[in-house]
Design an enzyme around this catalytic site. Structure first.
Site, short mmCIF file in Angstrom:
data_model
loop_
_atom_site.label_atom_id
_atom_site.label_comp_id
_atom_site.label_asym_id
_atom_site.label_seq_id
_atom_site.Cartn_x
_atom_site.Cartn_y
_atom_site.Cartn_z
N HIS A 162 22.39 2.84 -13.23
CA HIS A 162 22.65 1.70 -12.34
C HIS A 162 22.77 2.12 -10.88
O HIS A 162 23.19 3.24 -10.58
CB HIS A 162 23.85 0.86 -12.81
CG HIS A 162 25.21 1.45 -12.60
ND1 HIS A 162 26.08 1.70 -13.63
CD2 HIS A 162 25.88 1.78 -11.47
CE1 HIS A 162 27.22 2.16 -13.14
NE2 HIS A 162 27.12 2.23 -11.83
N ASP A 203 24.11 5.41 -16.59
CA ASP A 203 23.08 4.57 -17.24
C ASP A 203 21.97 4.17 -16.27
O ASP A 203 21.16 3.30 -16.59
CB ASP A 203 23.73 3.32 -17.85
CG ASP A 203 24.46 2.46 -16.81
OD1 ASP A 203 24.39 2.78 -15.61
OD2 ASP A 203 25.08 1.46 -17.20
#
Ligand code: GLP
Length: 261
Positions: free
Chosen positions: A138, A136
């Protein structure tokens, strides 16, 4: 940022390990920021081979942790402190006394976070921060919509990240903590050199958003666009969605040797 496309994970590991080795030859007591996950393992293996061959000396090297689970005892085999002791400190011959990290089992988590930022600053700051990337986008455990100015603090993991990391807990997502301490994005940006390694097709979307997407908290790794010395090393599958791949290859092929990474 500079994007270097390498044939495979092993080549990426060797390239980054050589950059770390050059740093340590220049500055033997450098503070290396290290990441967990599967991706950085080829870096640690390649650097350990250099230590074993005597081409780099880690006697004075210091190591700083990027993030940690909250609530796991420090000696839990999957606390990031334990993982880094196994995967980085032992193979590189670095003493635990040269390791900096937040205490994920502290009663006062907030004090552990601010204390860690202060400890990093007192140590003179991170010289080279190695980063992986989540599916995602991160970095560390800064999940989407983390403040781009954030400092070390507690975060709640997304369910996707807990599922991604369940493999380290015998495949049982219920064993993965909900909360973590992570260096903030603002903290990470203070390192002198950021090196992000991404391998495999599962990272292709996150890499494209990081490198060619807008600077946006929804993709925390896009904060690397703000850093004056950020290097993104990707293998071919992770580079598959980069529109400017041709330019990145061309630029790296013509890079003056003296520039290093
Ligand atoms: C965890 C770590 C990150 C790491 C990410 C990706 O969430 N906190 O620092 O980058 O996993 O892991 P992997 O490299 O195994 O895909």
């Amino acid at each position: 940022m500079e994007v270097v496309i390498v044939p495979d994970a092993r080549a990426g590991g060797e390239l980054i390990a050589e950059a770390m080795a050059q740093l340590l030859r220049r500055k033997p007591d450098a503070l290396l920021g290290v990441a967990t996950g599967s991706t950085p393992l080829p870096v640690y293996q390649a650097l350990a081979a250099k230590v074993a061959a005597g081409t780099v000396d880690t006697a004075r090297t210091r190591v700083a942790q990027l993030d940690e689970y909250v609530g796991l005892p420090a000696d839990h085999p999957e606390s990031y402190r334990s993982v880094l002791a196994r995967e980085v400190l032992a193979p590189l011959g670095i003493a635990k006394a040269a390791f900096l990290g937040p205490d994920g089992s502290a009663e006062d988590v907030r004090a552990a976070c601010t204390g860690y930022d202060a400890a990093l600053a007192a140590a003179g700051g991170v010289d080279l921060q190695l980063l992986g990337i989540g599916t995602d986008g991160h970095i560390g455990f800064n999940e989407p919509c983390s403040s781009l100015a954030s400092r070390t603090r507690i975060k709640t993991l997304t369910e996707q990240t807990r599922e991604d990391n369940a493999r380290f807990f015998g495949g049982d997502v219920d064993q993965v903590p909900y909360h973590v301490i992570t260096q903030g994005i603002g903290t990470i940006l203070e390192a002198r050199h950021l090196v992000l390694l991404a391998t495999g097709e599962g990272k292709a979307d996150a890499v494209a958003a990081t490198v060619e997407g807008p600077l946006a908290a929804v993709c925390p790794a896009s904060a690397l666009q703000l850093h004056p010395h950020a290097t993104v090393v990707v293998d071919e599958p992770a580079a598959a969605k980069l529109k400017l791949a041709g330019y990145f290859r061309h630029a790296y092929a013509h890079k003056p040797d003296w520039q290093g990474l």
